[in-house]
Design a protein around this motif. Structure first.
Motif, PDB file in Angstrom:
ATOM      1  N   VAL A  40     -19.708   3.089 -64.995  1.00  0.00           N
ATOM      2  CA  VAL A  40     -20.521   4.074 -64.286  1.00  0.00           C
ATOM      3  C   VAL A  40     -21.964   3.907 -64.754  1.00  0.00           C
ATOM      4  O   VAL A  40     -22.284   4.192 -65.904  1.00  0.00           O
ATOM      5  N   VAL A  41     -22.833   3.452 -63.857  1.00  0.00           N
ATOM      6  CA  VAL A  41     -24.205   3.132 -64.249  1.00  0.00           C
ATOM      7  C   VAL A  41     -25.185   4.257 -63.964  1.00  0.00           C
ATOM      8  O   VAL A  41     -26.342   4.204 -64.383  1.00  0.00           O
ATOM      9  N   GLY A  42     -24.739   5.297 -63.229  1.00  0.00           N
ATOM     10  CA  GLY A  42     -25.653   6.386 -62.937  1.00  0.00           C
ATOM     11  C   GLY A  42     -25.016   7.487 -62.128  1.00  0.00           C
ATOM     12  O   GLY A  42     -23.898   7.345 -61.623  1.00  0.00           O
ATOM     13  N   GLU A  43     -25.747   8.604 -62.028  1.00  0.00           N
ATOM     14  CA  GLU A  43     -25.307   9.758 -61.254  1.00  0.00           C
ATOM     15  C   GLU A  43     -26.476  10.279 -60.429  1.00  0.00           C
ATOM     16  O   GLU A  43     -27.632  10.169 -60.840  1.00  0.00           O
ATOM     17  N   ALA A  44     -26.162  10.852 -59.283  1.00  0.00           N
ATOM     18  CA  ALA A  44     -27.175  11.493 -58.450  1.00  0.00           C
ATOM     19  C   ALA A  44     -26.600  12.787 -57.900  1.00  0.00           C
ATOM     20  O   ALA A  44     -25.404  12.872 -57.622  1.00  0.00           O
ATOM     21  N   ALA A  45     -27.459  13.806 -57.764  1.00  0.00           N
ATOM     22  CA  ALA A  45     -27.020  15.108 -57.273  1.00  0.00           C
ATOM     23  C   ALA A  45     -27.442  15.354 -55.832  1.00  0.00           C
ATOM     24  O   ALA A  45     -27.070  16.368 -55.247  1.00  0.00           O
TER      25      ALA A  45
END
Length: 230
Positions: A40-45
């Motif tokens: 998992v390289v990132g998250e966005a909301a």
């Protein structure tokens, strides 16, 4: 073998998680990060953040919520596919599989969808599947989503007339969720021939993946919506 002496998990698949609920993002990150081949390289909301994050992080797969208060997952998927020459694969994550937003996300190029509460093994398998260029297609669910929708006279409808008889047969079997080996067995042809048919179907319909081709086929009336349609 890896450094610990265990079997090599194979190529790592990088994932971007997009969901407006922090609890969902945190849970998915923890579950997927435990898999040795998933990163998992990132998250966005918010869907508005997806394109710039994808351009920076280059994930293989985006887990995309469709219902977000800002830019929703449909528009975010559309932006990825219209802006990037080689966009990541998109899997829609949803609370309800009959969510009409899911169907619209499939129309604009998502490779499939999966429920947020699905077992982590199923989610991980879906990610690996689309990373290899396949699609996550639940035939009954897609049929239900397509039912009641008007036939759309988009470009794919006219292009469908260019399909050969074998290509149309292949498309109908794709709509039933059959894999390439299963289609090959059904049609009594080689796997390479099926791959050629699938490639021709996608090219002639202007579809980016198998799921989008099936959605176009329903809308063009090439595939019936009855559960027993051949």
């Amino acid at each position: 073998m890896n450094a610990s002496g265990g079997p090599d998990p194979g190529p790592r698949v990088t994932v971007l998680i997009v969901d407006d609920e922090e609890l969902t993002r945190t849970g998915l990150r923890a579950l997927l990060s435990a898999k040795p081949d998933l990163d998992v390289v990132g998250e966005a909301a918010d869907g508005a953040d997806v394109l710039p994050m994808v351009e920076r992080l280059r994930p293989d797969v985006v887990l995309m919520d469709v219902r977000m208060p800002g830019v929703d997952g449909i528009e975010a998927t559309r932006r990825l596919r219209s802006t990037l020459p080689d966009p990541p694969k998109v899997i829609v994550i949803t609370t309800f599989e009959n969510d009409e937003y899911v169907y619209d996300a499939l129309r604009v190029g998502a490779s499939g969808f999966i429920r947020k509460r699905a077992p982590v093994q199923q989610i991980a398998h879906a990610i690996r599947l689309v990373a290899t260029g396949d699609s996550v297609l639940f035939p009954d669910a897609v049929r239900r989503l397509a039912a009641g929708r008007p036939i759309r006279r988009h470009a794919a409808t006219g292009r469908a007339t260019a399909l050969t008889g074998r290509e149309t047969e292949t498309l109908r079997l794709m709509a039933k969720g059959q894999s390439n080996p299963e289609v090959a067995e059904q049609l009594q042809v080689s796997l390479e021939t099926v791959k050629t048919h699938v490639g021709n179907v996608l090219a002639k319909l202007g579809a980016s993946n198998r799921t989008q081709a099936v959605v176009f086929a329903y809308e063009a009336g090439l595939v019936g919506l009855g559960a027993d349609d051949d």
